[in-house]
Design a protein around this motif. Sequence first.
Motif, PDB file in Angstrom:
ATOM      1  N   ALA A 339      -5.102  -6.552  -6.615  1.00 57.11           N
ATOM      2  CA  ALA A 339      -4.457  -5.238  -6.688  1.00 57.11           C
ATOM      3  C   ALA A 339      -3.120  -5.368  -7.406  1.00 57.11           C
ATOM      4  O   ALA A 339      -2.364  -6.317  -7.167  1.00 57.11           O
ATOM      5  CB  ALA A 339      -4.250  -4.673  -5.280  1.00 57.11           C
ATOM      6  N   HIS A 340      -2.852  -4.433  -8.317  1.00 54.66           N
ATOM      7  CA  HIS A 340      -1.582  -4.480  -9.033  1.00 54.66           C
ATOM      8  C   HIS A 340      -1.069  -3.073  -9.314  1.00 54.66           C
ATOM      9  O   HIS A 340      -1.831  -2.089  -9.276  1.00 54.66           O
ATOM     10  CB  HIS A 340      -1.738  -5.268 -10.340  1.00 54.66           C
ATOM     11  N   ARG A 341       0.197  -2.976  -9.570  1.00 54.51           N
ATOM     12  CA  ARG A 341       0.795  -1.706  -9.953  1.00 54.51           C
ATOM     13  C   ARG A 341       0.226  -1.273 -11.304  1.00 54.51           C
ATOM     14  O   ARG A 341      -0.089  -2.108 -12.160  1.00 54.51           O
ATOM     15  CB  ARG A 341       2.313  -1.847 -10.061  1.00 54.51           C
ATOM     16  N   ARG A 342       0.092   0.027 -11.503  1.00 56.09           N
ATOM     17  CA  ARG A 342      -0.527   0.517 -12.736  1.00 56.09           C
ATOM     18  C   ARG A 342       0.341   0.293 -13.967  1.00 56.09           C
ATOM     19  O   ARG A 342      -0.149   0.406 -15.099  1.00 56.09           O
ATOM     20  CB  ARG A 342      -0.869   1.997 -12.597  1.00 56.09           C
ATOM     21  N   ASN A 343       1.619  -0.034 -13.779  1.00 53.42           N
ATOM     22  CA  ASN A 343       2.444  -0.344 -14.944  1.00 53.42           C
ATOM     23  C   ASN A 343       2.287  -1.789 -15.395  1.00 53.42           C
ATOM     24  O   ASN A 343       2.957  -2.230 -16.325  1.00 53.42           O
ATOM     25  CB  ASN A 343       3.919  -0.031 -14.663  1.00 53.42           C
TER      26      ASN A 343
END
Length: 360
Positions: A339-343
Amino acid sequence: MPERLARTDAATQVSEIIGSGPYRFVPGERVAGARTVYARFDGYVPREGAPSFTAGGKVANLDRVEWVVMPDAATASAALQAGEVDWWEQAVTDLLPTLRRNRNIEISTLETSGWVGFLRFNHTQPPFNNPAIRRAILGAINQPDFMQAIVGNNPDLWRDKVGVFTPGTPLANDEGMGALTSPRDLDRVRRELATAGYAGQRMVLLVPSDLPFLRAMSEVGGDLFRRIGINLDYQALDWGTVLSRRTSREPVERGGWSAFFTFGGGQDFASPAGHLGLRGNGTNGWIGWPDSPELENLRNAWFDAPDLAAQQAIARRIQAQAMQDVPMIPLGQYFLATAHRRNVSGIVQGAPLFWNVRKS
């Protein structure tokens, strides 16, 4: 690695860091068990082409990468949602619904070859220095129980009927798999343990209580050992203590151990070349120290095989021998979400690699 370091005895810790990639390790900022720092290496010149796992162009777009250790899954999830961290390498299954509801977070499968869970024995100490006892344990293992404890009931996230080589790779085969796939009969296992000479010796199971996936496998395994009559000493410890304890070859009365549950990358289990769990080179080998000259001979023969067909034939013999010597017991293959930030963009599939990654 320079030859002078490659020839260093395995028991000697090498403190010198040599690298030639797009990022360099920053030793002065490492905090053991908490943080590792990498900085862009300006002397690296990337090759042309799109990145593909460890091949292709490796462009460092970030000045600095901090690898932060957060053993508590809830803390890691909260940090990702708050933007305190940008990427959670292995998001725990139970928390995925919450993460999916956050529009700033993207979830995907990073490692397409998955992970292979396995049980590792201490071959130098009772009771598992007895191969007949290890073979009896094979008959108790139900791979779906372990896989569902890690990633839940979604059949897309795990596979059973897994042998010593990663499913979907050229060497995976069904030789000797009846030991793991035939109907499970715990009464029979108890009889086989008695016939093999098990007489109630204490079994010390090392359990990393701060790593959710390993703790889940250990809880399933601990319950199973109790049900087949093993005198289990279930020792829940932090991961650092487990790493230290499992190097000991002492008897359990003097701080030794009997078994632990762990996992390896699917790529590591794809061939005998990097498969530490299949080595049979005794005290010169990986933790657990199984001594199997036949496994070693077959490994050497695999390296000498002239083509893939010959390698596959030898791989079948290796698996058959592994079911006899039982250096480890495979528990199934599973796939974890990342999971990662969309930026954050440009993540390369295969492993947590930093080249090509951008942050806007």
